[in-house]
Design a protein around this motif. Structure first.
Motif, PDB file in Angstrom:
ATOM      1  N   GLN A   1       2.307   1.659  -3.300  1.00  9.34           N
ATOM      2  CA  GLN A   1       1.151   2.426  -4.201  1.00  9.34           C
ATOM      3  C   GLN A   1       1.038   3.947  -4.064  1.00  9.34           C
ATOM      4  O   GLN A   1       0.737   4.986  -4.787  1.00  9.34           O
ATOM      5  CB  GLN A   1      -0.056   1.694  -4.028  1.00  9.34           C
ATOM      6  CG  GLN A   1      -0.045   0.280  -4.555  1.00  9.34           C
ATOM      7  CD  GLN A   1      -1.468  -0.527  -4.001  1.00  9.34           C
ATOM      8  OE1 GLN A   1      -2.300   0.068  -3.338  1.00  9.34           O
ATOM      9  NE2 GLN A   1      -1.700  -1.736  -4.468  1.00  9.34           N
TER      10      GLN A   1
ATOM     11  N   LYS B   1       1.749   6.937  -6.402  1.00  8.50           N
ATOM     12  CA  LYS B   1       0.565   7.930  -6.945  1.00  8.50           C
ATOM     13  C   LYS B   1       1.270   9.472  -6.950  1.00  8.50           C
ATOM     14  O   LYS B   1       0.640  10.049  -7.556  1.00  8.50           O
ATOM     15  CB  LYS B   1      -0.464   7.727  -5.901  1.00  8.50           C
ATOM     16  CG  LYS B   1      -1.563   8.586  -6.081  1.00  8.50           C
ATOM     17  CD  LYS B   1      -2.782   8.473  -4.988  1.00  8.50           C
ATOM     18  CE  LYS B   1      -3.211   6.929  -4.654  1.00  8.50           C
ATOM     19  NZ  LYS B   1      -4.230   6.955  -3.343  1.00  8.50           N
TER      20      LYS B   1
ATOM     21  N   LYS C   1       0.816  -1.102  -0.200  1.00 10.45           N
ATOM     22  CA  LYS C   1      -0.036   0.123   0.037  1.00 10.45           C
ATOM     23  C   LYS C   1       0.923   1.446   0.098  1.00 10.45           C
ATOM     24  O   LYS C   1       0.621   2.257  -0.718  1.00 10.45           O
ATOM     25  CB  LYS C   1      -1.133   0.043   1.301  1.00 10.45           C
ATOM     26  CG  LYS C   1      -1.894   1.163   1.133  1.00 10.45           C
ATOM     27  CD  LYS C   1      -2.762   1.133   2.223  1.00 10.45           C
ATOM     28  CE  LYS C   1      -3.728   2.423   2.528  1.00 10.45           C
ATOM     29  NZ  LYS C   1      -4.249   2.978   1.247  1.00 10.45           N
TER      30      LYS C   1
END
Length: 200
Positions: free
Chosen positions: A127, A131, A124
């Protein structure tokens, strides 16, 4: 605070009572500040081991376990700065949201040993890094996360009280070594609390 110097003890409570007995108050406050790999590691004082020796693999739960990192440490200064910003200037961190706070200084973190949970936290966080900064493959940078992937407060907790930042790869890995040293040398088990402090 008592400090270990080459196996010797110094400090206001380094000596034992005249009758050789250890009070419960002393036992609760018995800690040694050992500096290993730049981290502060908290342990029961050796003179109390005889009192604890009836319990195999004793964990000294009264101790305040704290990871201390320095922004002047050339091997982990980027890791230290990231954690400092997360704890003291969370508005400078990602993900960004109004009123953001991040635990570790006054609120303890809690260790997680489940490899699936740790891996989920890491995924996570990566990610989130992608982003914000896009694909950083081949840059020599790595996605640093705080609170650490090995904590209950990691990025998958769901409250967004975490921070990610791209930092130098070797620096990131050295920070991980410091964390693991604290876990190992203090017998920090699953769910055990610990704190984080960044110095200048």
């Amino acid at each position: 605070m008592l400090v270990a110097h080459g196996g010797m003890m110094s400090g206001p409570r380094a000596g034992r009572a005249a009758n050789g007995r250890v009070s419960e108050a002393e036992l609760r406050s018995a800690v040694v500040d050992c500096r290993v790999l730049g981290a502060v590691l908290i342990h029961a004082r050796p003179e109390f081991r005889e009192k604890l020796s009836t319990y195999k693999g004793t964990v000294f739960t009264a101790a305040h376990v704290e990871l201390v990192m320095s922004q002047k440490d050339p091997e982990a200064k980027e890791s230290a700065l990231h954690i400092y910003d997360a704890l003291n200037r969370p508005e400078r961190t990602f993900p960004s949201w109004p009123g953001k706070t991040i635990p570790g200084a006054k609120e303890p973190l809690h260790r997680v040993i489940d490899p699936d949970k740790v891996d989920a936290n890491r995924k996570k966080s990566i990610q989130e890094c992608k982003k914000v900064w896009g694909d950083y493959t081949g840059s020599g940078l790595e996605c640093d996360e705080y609170p650490f992937a090995s904590t209950e407060e990691g990025s998958t907790k769901g409250d967004n009280r975490f921070s990610v930042r791209l930092i130098d790869g070797p620096d990131n890995r050295k920070g991980g070594e410091y964390i693991n040293a604290v876990y190992t040398l203090n017998r920090v088990l699953n769910g055990d609390p610990f704190y984080v402090k960044i110095t200048n």
